[in-house]
Design an enzyme around this catalytic site. Structure first.
Site, mmCIF file in Angstrom:
data_model
loop_
_atom_site.group_PDB
_atom_site.id
_atom_site.type_symbol
_atom_site.label_atom_id
_atom_site.label_comp_id
_atom_site.label_asym_id
_atom_site.label_seq_id
_atom_site.Cartn_x
_atom_site.Cartn_y
_atom_site.Cartn_z
ATOM 1 N N GLY A 14 0.830 -1.198 0.000
ATOM 2 C CA GLY A 14 0.000 0.000 0.000
ATOM 3 C C GLY A 14 0.861 1.242 0.000
ATOM 4 O O GLY A 14 2.031 1.197 0.407
ATOM 5 N N GLN A 53 2.987 9.845 1.119
ATOM 6 C CA GLN A 53 4.284 9.168 1.195
ATOM 7 C C GLN A 53 5.203 9.514 0.023
ATOM 8 O O GLN A 53 6.399 9.248 0.085
ATOM 9 C CB GLN A 53 4.099 7.645 1.275
ATOM 10 C CG GLN A 53 3.466 7.190 2.582
ATOM 11 C CD GLN A 53 3.334 5.690 2.626
ATOM 12 O OE1 GLN A 53 2.350 5.144 2.143
ATOM 13 N NE2 GLN A 53 4.327 5.010 3.163
ATOM 14 N N CYS A 62 6.100 -0.259 7.097
ATOM 15 C CA CYS A 62 5.694 0.894 6.296
ATOM 16 C C CYS A 62 6.851 1.291 5.400
ATOM 17 O O CYS A 62 7.999 1.348 5.849
ATOM 18 C CB CYS A 62 5.345 2.040 7.246
ATOM 19 S SG CYS A 62 4.872 3.560 6.415
ATOM 20 N N LEU A 63 6.546 1.597 4.144
ATOM 21 C CA LEU A 63 7.601 2.020 3.222
ATOM 22 C C LEU A 63 8.276 3.304 3.698
ATOM 23 O O LEU A 63 9.410 3.578 3.308
ATOM 24 C CB LEU A 63 7.035 2.207 1.813
ATOM 25 C CG LEU A 63 6.538 0.917 1.135
ATOM 26 C CD1 LEU A 63 5.861 1.248 -0.181
ATOM 27 C CD2 LEU A 63 7.684 -0.058 0.918
ATOM 28 N N HIS A 77 -4.171 1.230 7.831
ATOM 29 C CA HIS A 77 -2.827 1.823 7.844
ATOM 30 C C HIS A 77 -2.737 2.986 6.847
ATOM 31 O O HIS A 77 -2.272 4.074 7.185
ATOM 32 C CB HIS A 77 -1.818 0.714 7.512
ATOM 33 C CG HIS A 77 -0.397 1.143 7.366
ATOM 34 N ND1 HIS A 77 0.617 0.636 8.153
ATOM 35 C CD2 HIS A 77 0.207 2.021 6.511
ATOM 36 C CE1 HIS A 77 1.768 1.199 7.795
ATOM 37 N NE2 HIS A 77 1.555 2.034 6.796
ATOM 38 N N GLU A 78 -3.208 2.732 5.616
ATOM 39 C CA GLU A 78 -3.074 3.763 4.577
ATOM 40 C C GLU A 78 -3.975 4.964 4.855
ATOM 41 O O GLU A 78 -3.574 6.111 4.642
ATOM 42 C CB GLU A 78 -3.389 3.183 3.193
ATOM 43 C CG GLU A 78 -2.453 2.086 2.731
ATOM 44 C CD GLU A 78 -0.988 2.451 2.830
ATOM 45 O OE1 GLU A 78 -0.636 3.628 2.679
ATOM 46 O OE2 GLU A 78 -0.182 1.540 3.086
ATOM 47 N N HIS A 122 -2.494 7.357 7.168
ATOM 48 C CA HIS A 122 -1.482 8.242 6.562
ATOM 49 C C HIS A 122 -2.106 9.576 6.127
ATOM 50 O O HIS A 122 -1.461 10.616 6.182
ATOM 51 C CB HIS A 122 -0.871 7.587 5.319
ATOM 52 C CG HIS A 122 0.327 6.726 5.579
ATOM 53 N ND1 HIS A 122 1.496 7.202 6.134
ATOM 54 C CD2 HIS A 122 0.544 5.404 5.333
ATOM 55 C CE1 HIS A 122 2.380 6.216 6.212
ATOM 56 N NE2 HIS A 122 1.831 5.115 5.743
#
Ligand code: ZN
Length: 159
Positions: free
Chosen positions: A46, A51, A89-90, A131-132, A135
């Site tokens: 994701g 991000q 997480c990226l 999670h996304e 963000h």
């Protein structure tokens, strides 16, 4: 299409609130294409627009590698149950930690024509959706980690 630079924890943009998308301009379409490409290239499940440094309420998710999901202006409308598992997480490369979240979520979002639709998810998909969407309000999973943030050699399911 292009790979965009993924912002990492410590970059203040990650703590900002993203803005509603009201129109799909060519720039927004390019952003969406780039988000998918950037997510796949990073082996993520994701990615939120913030991000890559763009404060728009856009999320891309693919938990299997074959189910690309685009969510514009997503919002959580229902949750139930509970799951606990390691999350990554990226934007927090090389780290993982245990996070407890609902096991089921229902989300209302808009597609690339801004038509509203519903998506339901359980387990990993529920985790990725929650999670996304967090963000978009400037939150990182590290705020929810129960216990230590651990190092991972190779995190292959980062979001
Ligand atoms: Zn993330």
């Amino acid at each position: 299409m292009a790979i965009r630079t993924i912002r990492e924890m410590g970059d203040p943009v990650l703590n900002k609130v993203s803005k509603e998308v009201k129109e799909i301009t060519p720039r927004v379409q390019d952003l969406i294409d780039d988000m998918f490409e950037t997510m796949y290239e990073a082996n993520g499940v994701g990615l939120a627009a913030v991000q890559v440094g763009v404060l728009k309420r856009i999320v891309v998710i693919d938990t299997t590698g074959e189910d690309p999901l685009l969510l514009i202006n997503p919002r959580v409308v229902e949750t139930s149950g509970e799951q606990t598992g390691n999350e990554a997480c990226l934007s927090v490369p090389g780290k993982t930690g245990s996070v407890t979240r609902p096991n089921y979520v229902k989300v209302v979002a808009q597609d690339e024509d801004l038509y509203e639709f519903e998506v339901e998810g359980e387990e990993l998909l529920a985790r990725a959706l929650l999670h996304e969407i967090e963000h978009l309000d400037g939150h990182l999973f590290v705020e929810r980690v129960d216990g230590p943030l651990l190092d991972v050699e190779m995190a292959d399911e980062e979001a």
